[in-house]
Design an enzyme around this catalytic site. Structure first.
Site, short mmCIF file in Angstrom:
data_model
loop_
_atom_site.label_atom_id
_atom_site.label_comp_id
_atom_site.label_asym_id
_atom_site.label_seq_id
_atom_site.Cartn_x
_atom_site.Cartn_y
_atom_site.Cartn_z
N LYS A 121 85.47 61.63 33.98
CA LYS A 121 85.02 60.23 34.13
C LYS A 121 83.99 60.07 35.25
O LYS A 121 83.20 59.14 35.21
CB LYS A 121 86.21 59.31 34.36
N ARG A 165 98.79 51.99 43.14
CA ARG A 165 98.07 51.76 41.91
C ARG A 165 99.09 51.93 40.80
O ARG A 165 100.13 51.28 40.82
CB ARG A 165 96.83 52.68 41.79
C1 LIG Z 1 90.27 59.48 38.46
C2 LIG Z 1 91.60 60.08 38.36
C3 LIG Z 1 91.79 61.42 38.70
C4 LIG Z 1 90.69 62.28 39.24
O1 LIG Z 1 90.32 61.85 40.52
P1 LIG Z 1 89.31 62.69 41.41
O2 LIG Z 1 89.37 62.03 42.74
O3 LIG Z 1 87.97 62.53 40.77
O4 LIG Z 1 89.74 64.09 41.43
C5 LIG Z 1 93.05 61.96 38.52
N1 LIG Z 1 94.07 61.22 38.08
C6 LIG Z 1 93.94 59.91 37.76
C7 LIG Z 1 95.11 59.16 37.28
C8 LIG Z 1 92.70 59.30 37.89
O5 LIG Z 1 92.56 58.01 37.58
#
Ligand SMILES: *Cc1c(COP(=O)(O)O)cnc(C)c1O
Length: 365
Positions: free
Chosen positions: A41, A136
């Site tokens: 993402k 979150r």
């Molecule tokens: C975005 C996200 C990640 C990855 O996060 P990074 O900081 O880019 O490694 C992992 N788990 C969840 C649930 C996320 O939303």
């Protein structure tokens, strides 16, 4: 293509550098028995990069957005796909159709996924998320977590309880520590006791949990991490967490924009100060007459112009409006002219925007 035909702004992705970063993460985690979900993402799912994740042998290709997973599939990438944002009820059917596993925290959603899985003749895997204080997603109440795990295991025949996971640092800025990991492991063991079998996955978080891999403090039972930023840019761990990240490239992505005007002008606006394009009153420092470059790039493309970093260390970003970026190039290392390209490093906050914006071209090399 002749140089004049390349249209700017563009983001250039060096796939070799990117792959090095993926390989490094896969190897370092692999040594500790930790598998990776490669999170796409952060670069809006650019399929060429997603393919590097798959080719490097990550266990999952993961995104918060089903559109990106669909795009990766359309590109022909064979992988186990993971949805890392708790599914919206409105996407339950697509989530089951497109992904093998999703992260979950609501019984209502789990029941919807279960129905869809039964309808589609599939078993959809789920990880239950535990909120360890970052506030979150995730179960806060341990009894609700346990009851839900038991329900998935015993009653929801279309689902398979793969394990549990947590996320730290994304909202509440909470540090991922061995203590937090041990709390997650204790939660997993509570569930294992109740269902009478071991869970397959205990997913210890995102990039912010990678330092424990590097410094050898990751508790043994953590066997999955979901990593994006720490592979894509490897910038936060270096700049914020002060780790030696020299084994990864911080410049796999380059933002390139073109100079459309270059003139000597006063550095302090002339006239009565009012509001800028976004309704704010700017702050301006009077440094006399300086050489300024205007670029065809703006807040619409990068959102945070103060979070793109000129590779030419003598260049300073002064500000931006929606479609113009203003640089001070008086002390630049290069002698610029109109039409020249200025290169920038990105951070996570600006990479997500530039790669998402349809007018910014993506070029892989
Ligand atoms: C975005 C996200 C990640 C990855 O996060 P990074 O900081 O880019 O490694 C992992 N788990 C969840 C649930 C996320 O939303």
């Amino acid at each position: 293509m002749s140089n004049s035909e390349i249209r700017y702004p563009l983001v250039e992705l060096d796939l070799k550098k990117f792959r090095n970063n993926v390989d490094q993460a896969v190897e370092r985690c692999g040594k500790l028995g930790i598998g990776l979900a490669g999170v796409i993402k952060g670069f809006t799912g650019i399929p060429q990069a997603a393919k590097e994740f798959a080719d490097a042998g990550v266990d999952f290709i993961a995104s918060s957005r089903l559109e990106q997973i669909q795009a990766a599939m359309d590109y022909g990438i064979k992988a186990t796909y993971m949805l890392i944002r708790v599914p919206m009820l409105s996407e339950a059917s697509e989530a089951v159709r497109l992904t093998d596993i999703s992260l979950n925290s609501e019984v209502t959603v789990l029941k919807a996924l279960n129905e869809e899985a039964l309808k589609q003749g599939k078993i959809h895997k789920v990880l239950l998320m535990v909120d360890l204080g970052d506030l979150r997603e995730g179960f806060w109440d341990k009894k609700e977590l346990l009851d839900t795990a038991v329900m998935v295991e015993k009653e929801l025949d279309g689902l398979y309880l793969s394990g549990i996971g947590t996320n730290l640092g994304c909202y509440g800025s909470i540090l991922a520590t061995p203590e937090k990991m041990n709390e997650l492991i204790a939660d997993a063991e509570m569930i294992e006791e109740a269902i009478g079998r071991k869970l397959d996955l205990i997913s210890g978080g995102a990039t912010t949990s990678f330092p424990m891999v590097l410094n050898g403090t990751m508790p043994k039972r953590i066997n999955n991490l979901r990593m994006g930023e720490g592979i894509i840019l490897a910038k936060d761990l270096k700049d914020l967490f002060k780790l030696d990240m020299s084994f990864m490239y911080q410049d796999a992505f380059t933002l390139k924009a073109q100079i459309i005007e270059l003139k000597n002008k006063p550095s302090y606006p002339v006239g009565q100060l009012s509001f800028d394009a976004f309704g704010n009153v700017g702050t301006y420092e009077d440094r006399g007459i300086r050489k300024r470059a205007l670029l065809g790039l703006g807040k619409v493309d990068v959102a945070y112009p103060d979070m793109i970093y000129p590779r030419d260390r003598g260049v300073e970003v002064l500000g931006a409006s929606s479609d113009h970026l203003i640089l001070d190039v008086e002390d630049a290392q290069r002698e610029y002219k109109v039409g020249d390209i200025v290169e920038f490093d990105l951070c996570y906050a600006t990479l997500v925007f530039v790669t998402n914006f349809p007018n910014v071209r993506i070029v892989c090399k």
